[in-house]
Enzyme design. Sequence first.
Site, PDB file in Angstrom:
ATOM      1  N   SER A 274       0.829  -1.235   0.038  1.00  0.00           N
ATOM      2  CA  SER A 274      -0.038  -0.014  -0.080  1.00  0.00           C
ATOM      3  C   SER A 274       0.943   1.305  -0.032  1.00  0.00           C
ATOM      4  O   SER A 274       0.309   2.251  -0.258  1.00  0.00           O
ATOM      5  CB  SER A 274      -0.951  -0.126   0.887  1.00  0.00           C
ATOM      6  OG  SER A 274      -0.307   0.169   2.438  1.00  0.00           O
TER       7      SER A 274
ATOM      8  N   LYS B 117       0.139   4.966   6.736  1.00  0.00           N
ATOM      9  CA  LYS B 117      -0.614   5.425   5.857  1.00  0.00           C
ATOM     10  C   LYS B 117      -0.341   7.056   5.948  1.00  0.00           C
ATOM     11  O   LYS B 117       0.167   7.561   7.046  1.00  0.00           O
ATOM     12  CB  LYS B 117      -1.883   5.530   6.167  1.00  0.00           C
ATOM     13  CG  LYS B 117      -2.834   3.971   5.888  1.00  0.00           C
ATOM     14  CD  LYS B 117      -3.037   3.725   4.511  1.00  0.00           C
ATOM     15  CE  LYS B 117      -3.623   2.185   4.397  1.00  0.00           C
ATOM     16  NZ  LYS B 117      -2.656   1.315   4.956  1.00  0.00           N
TER      17      LYS B 117
END
Lengths: 213, 213
Positions: free
Chosen positions: B126, B163
């Site tokens: 990710s 993130k």
Amino acid sequence: MKELTARQAEIHDFMVCWQRDNGFPPSQEEIRDHFGFASPNAVRSHLALIAKKGLICLNAGKARGIQLKTSTLSEMGSSDKSIPIVGTIAAGEPILAEQNIENLLPIPRALFGGGELFALHVKGDSMVQAGILNGDVAIIRKQSHVENGEIGAVLLGQDATLKRVFLTSGSLRLKAENPTCDDLVYNESSIESPRVIGRYQGIVRTSGLGSVL
Amino acid sequence: MKELTARQAEIHDFMVCWQRDNGFPPSQEEIRDHFGFASPNAVRSHLALIAKKGLICLNAGKARGIQLKTSTLSEMGSSDKSIPIVGTIAAGEPILAEQNIENLLPIPRALFGGGELFALHVKGDSMVQAGILNGDVAIIRKQSHVENGEIGAVLLGQDATLKRVFLTSGSLRLKAENPTCDDLVYNESSIESPRVIGRYQGIVRTSGLGSVL
DNA sequence: ATAAACACTGTTTTTTATAACAGTATATAA
DNA sequence: TTATATACTGTTATAAAAAACAGTGTTTAT
């Protein structure tokens, strides 16, 4: 004890690298593949000679029965704890000559597989697709060959750069991991051919911290 | 990581001794001989289980293709200077509680800016666009907020993930650095809102080395 | 009570790797 | 010039090792 010939040393080096990377020695066929011998006997005779000179022990009848003498392996590992960060490499000087060393990275060599390690500052974006960014510190193990498709540190002039290395039938192809960069191809004959100086082992990234590295 | 059973430990010990004595791992048949198994499959299934627990690496189709993973980290010793690698985080426990610590990374904290540091294994792709790959070890500084747009470690359930964090007018947006991943958006009111546990400081990548990190 | 994981037996097939032979070409030293 | 060592090609045989099935008990946790 007699010394190894150039060819024998090449083969011995290959076996030492393989052992370190894989945890077991190469089979005779894997050696053959790597050097492109047409005959399995080329390997056999070389091994016999290297064994006679005492650098390996052969276990007859056993698959992969090449025992590398431990002295050779430990010789490859440097005793210094820190990994030197190498800057521009003065022509003619060995890579790890003192004047080439910019700094020291105080982390255990074992983390990156041991052996004779040094580090390079990554400049530019040519390896972004491999997750290697501008400003990263790349850890390199000193060795003069890498497996096809592995990332190697290559000496181009005074600077060492990282590229994916492909050596096929007399031509050396250096592939950047960036779609906007073209491959570099060199023929064996060319005078200014680059030299592989090590194998990429990993990175340490402290970017954005204004660190001392 | 699950522990080896008694029998598995016996077999693993045998392989470690053999490797030390011979310079190469035992073949499956040699293991079988040593333990007196009537069937080759006894060895195979044991090896598969030991491999699943991460203590060896099996190279399918290769004679003697057992790669023993030496516990480099435990050999290096664990000091309080080391950065702890945190695995799954038990509910309710502080992040750095002992049962959450998987391993120790013996590198100086100063390299990553000092402070209260810990490390996470990166799982998945990710964050590829930020040069953070699957298998990397991310270094995190413990803190409960990050600046808008910085990369943070975020606790989602029992797992911490990286993130890019944006906090705007009561809503928390977590952005993956991968075009194929959608952003996650949470409102302050939502019960199951994620918690920022630290700020991304950098990475250590030893991938492809079969390291124990 | 029933699954699930463990610790094996037993057989056959295929792949991997070594061994053993007979050669060729080249350089280097006695 | 005649060995002698190196560095290989080329072929075939054989042994070593791994893989791929299909099973049997036993313990341990649910």
